[in-house]
Scaffold this active site. Structure first.
Site, short mmCIF file in Angstrom:
data_model
loop_
_atom_site.label_atom_id
_atom_site.label_comp_id
_atom_site.label_asym_id
_atom_site.label_seq_id
_atom_site.Cartn_x
_atom_site.Cartn_y
_atom_site.Cartn_z
N GLU A 104 -1.74 3.87 11.59
CA GLU A 104 -0.38 3.77 12.19
C GLU A 104 0.34 4.96 12.07
O GLU A 104 0.56 5.55 11.07
CB GLU A 104 0.58 2.70 11.33
CG GLU A 104 1.64 1.99 11.81
CD GLU A 104 2.30 0.91 11.17
OE1 GLU A 104 1.69 0.56 10.23
OE2 GLU A 104 3.54 0.50 11.37
N ARG B 228 -8.18 0.20 -2.52
CA ARG B 228 -7.69 1.32 -2.24
C ARG B 228 -7.94 2.29 -3.10
O ARG B 228 -7.96 1.95 -4.35
CB ARG B 228 -6.27 0.98 -1.68
CG ARG B 228 -5.39 0.48 -2.45
CD ARG B 228 -4.15 0.02 -2.13
NE ARG B 228 -3.29 1.07 -1.64
CZ ARG B 228 -2.61 1.37 -0.35
NH1 ARG B 228 -3.02 0.43 0.42
NH2 ARG B 228 -1.87 2.23 -0.04
N LYS C 275 2.91 6.13 2.37
CA LYS C 275 3.72 7.05 3.42
C LYS C 275 5.26 7.01 3.02
O LYS C 275 6.10 7.88 3.40
CB LYS C 275 3.30 6.62 4.79
CG LYS C 275 1.99 7.15 5.15
CD LYS C 275 1.59 6.72 6.66
CE LYS C 275 1.06 5.34 6.56
NZ LYS C 275 0.43 4.94 7.97
#
Ligand code: ATP
Ligand code: MG
Length: 620
Positions: A60, A295, A305
């Protein structure tokens, strides 16, 4: 594509096993590919897909990529490379509010820098999910017509309450029984801007009693008046991520859609949606399949982020590319190499359960890469002047100017060897670095001790011990130069040492015959006063002092390490001052350093960042 990792270095993992079994069974052998993403009719016109598998990396564009994304990039692009496939770079830009072209460009740079290209050709433009808005709208209308979706006018609060929870089934919405014709009319009104933001949503009609809450009629379209960076004001309704993502994969003929574990509960909806659209003839079969992996969690690092953005906007760091940041731009500026990050991804592997990777694993990968490649150089980080008091006596002085003796050392220890001045280089590029020694040189302050601690092998002056035995001043080699013998030191009014004094031992120049006849226990690093260059050296430490700075909802700002950056004025040898920006070195005994990409000026204003220390701590 990057150079393949040798087969021997690859460890199998559950993703490799799935792909290998799909290739054996020919699961995707019949697929067609029309050269660009598209619906069933589009791909039906294409040739059999030359790519054996298709994976994708779908960031994204709402921030800079970090080390966790690097893992995902290496997995997705690496699998495509290893199995004759293609990996797509796709901007998941379906959320109009948060995206920015600054991020788009930084993501393109990061993937390229890591050594990968996408979509089957190095010149290809990345795909953009927002290009599929038209198809997504069509897919939504199809679901409505087939009785699989309805417009719900309950408030967000009512919808939340009627969804139920783990122990309690949901309750059907009063709008659930509307006819397809009514729903279609309403949905078109939504698109035409006849209703307020948030006044209604389109929901998939699945099962309000499903044990998986994601299957309880999830919202798939919402009204949102926002200007999109790609489509501008064309739309005032936007698809939800869970609806958009499977469609993006299918339009691009992705075979293996690899994501992180938090999407596991979404997989049933992913499959449900694609089955509906394939049976409706909109999308080509077979459908892509989603697989989840754990992850990356790295100690002393945050990989969100949003939180990284907070560090930037609150000026806790100098920017996204601050060398302490775990962003790809930060790691790059810190001196990390694509090879080191690829090695790291390979080494940590792919698993299905969450765990923490120790930060030292990442550092070890950089050391391993730089050990073979980084030129050596001498830098004095905490300089004190050393005066060779007999220098002029031994070498004479020419016209008043003190004599300078040329010295050289190999740039890489395993290339070439020390040579006598004027002798041809070994020919192996890059060969030798050149510098000179004279009456005055800079040494590390810690390399002199008036009264040496036990076992100290560096410079100390002659003295008498407690019972009056005379102990000679110590001899060490100035690396690549001469053996010297310490005679004393001068101090200022505060007792701080201003100069270390020594004498040079003639005929001991490194690389000359007989130089080794004088035995010493230590060789110390140094830089000549005559040709040394002042440099700014940024000594970095970890950004957080807590190994899990944001675990369990902790405020990560509280564990910021106040000493994560120390700037020192160093003196470096000429070959280091002449570094190109981004060039990496091993400062002998100190660690690996990189010439700062932005601030370093070749020759005149050297600026170096500490990339990683040497594993072996400097001996006594
Ligand atoms: P963040 O939470 O930092 O915003 P994200 O998951 O929202 O990260 P995206 O841009 O949506 O970031 O992710 C792009 C891809 O990178 C996704 O497939 C995602 O699963 C993967 N990814 C993100 N963070 C990690 C991580 N820490 N380890 C492995 N993969 C990751
Ligand atoms: Mg996200």
């Amino acid at each position: 594509m990057s150079t393949p990792t040798p087969e021997s270095a690859k460890t199998s993992n559950f993703l490799r096993q799935i792909i290998e079994s799909d290739l054996d069974r020919g699961t995707y052998a019949g697929r067609r590919w029309a050269g660009t993403p598209g619906d069933a009719a589009h791909h039906a016109q294409g040739a059999p897909d030359p790519a054996k598998i298709r994976t994708r990396f779908p960031p994204e564009p709402n921030g800079y990529l970090h080390i966790g994304h690097a893992k995902s990039i290496c997995i997705n692009f690496g699998l495509a490379r290893d199995y004759g496939g293609v990996c797509h770079l796709r901007f998941d830009d379906t959320n109009p509010e948060k995206e920015d072209t600054e991020y788009v460009n930084s993501i393109i740079d990061a993937v390229k820098w890591l050594g990968f290209d996408w979509n089957g050709s190095p010149e290809a433009a990345p795909y953009q999910a927002s290009d599929y808005f038209g198809f997504m709208y069509r897919a939504a209308e199809h679901l409505i017509e087939a009785g699989h979706a309805y417009v719900d006018e309950q408030t967000a609060e009512q919808m939340r309450a009627s969804r139920g929870d783990f122990g309690k089934p949901g309750v059907n919405s009063p709008f659930r029984a509307r006819t397809p014709a009514e729903n279609l009319a309403r949905f078109r009104e939504m698109r035409e801007g006849q209703h307020e933001d948030g006044s209604m949503v389109l929901r998939a009609k699945i099962d309000m009693a499903s044990p998986n809450i994601n299957m309880r009629d999830p919202a798939i379209y919402r009204i949102r008046r926002a200007t999109h960076h790609n489509t501008g004001d064309t739309w005032c309704i936007y698809p939800m991520y869970t609806f958009a993502h499977p469609i993006e994969d299918a339009l691009e003929q992705i075979t293996h859609s690899i994501c992180t574990l938090e999407f596991e509960d979404q997989r049933p909806f992913y499959d449900w949606l694609l089955e509906r659209l394939i049976e409706g003839g909109l999308l080509a079969a077979p459908a892509p399949k989603q697989y989840e992996f754990a992850r990356l969690n790295l100690t002393y690092v945050i990989t969100s982020k949003r939180k990284l953005a907070q560090l930037v906007y609150d000026h806790k760091v100098s920017g996204w590319d601050d060398p302490r940041m775990p962003t790809i731009v930060g790691l790059r500026r810190r001196g990390y190499t694509p090879a080191a990050l690829q090695l790291f991804a390979e080494r940590i592997g792919v698993t299905k359960s969450d765990s923490w990777i120790d930060y030292s694993t990442l550092e070890g990968c950089l050391r391993e890469d730089l050990e073979e490649k980084a030129h050596r150089g001498m830098a004095v980080l905490n300089p004190v002047k050393l005066v060779l008091t007999n220098w002029d006596e031994v070498f004479g002085s020419q016209g008043g100017a003190t004599y300078l003796e040329p010295c050289s050392l190999p740039a890489l220890p395993h290339h070439g060897h020390e040579v006598t001045p004027g002798a041809p280089d070994s020919g192996e590029p890059p060969a030798m670095r050149h510098f000179s020694i004279g009456k005055e040189v800079w040494i590390e302050r810690e390399d002199f001790e008036e009264v040496p601690p036990k076992g100290y092998k560096r410079l100390y002056p002659p003295r008498e011990d407690a019972d009056g035995t005379a102990i000679a001043g110590n001899r060490v080699r100035l690396k690549g130069g001469y053996v010297i013998e310490c005679t004393g030191a001068t101090r200022d009014a505060h007792g701080v040492i201003t100069e270390v004094l020594a004498t040079v031992v003639p005929d001991t120049k490194s690389g000359t015959p007989g130089a080794d006849l004088v035995k010493v226990k230590a060789a110390i690093t140094w830089v000549g006063v005559a040709d040394g260059v002042s440099a700014e050296v940024r000594m970095y430490d970890r950004l957080f002092s807590d190994a899990q700075p944001d675990a369990g909802g902790k405020d990560f700002i509280e564990s910021l390490n106040p000493d994560s950056l120390k700037v020192v004025s160093a003196i470096v040898e000429p070959s280091l001052a002449n570094a190109l920006p981004d060039q990496k070195f091993q400062f002998e005994r100190h660690g690996y350093f990189v010439a700062d990409r932005l601030d370093h000026v070749q020759g005149t204003k050297p600026v170096f960042n500490l990339a990683v220390g040497l594993k072996d701590s400097w001996g006594k």
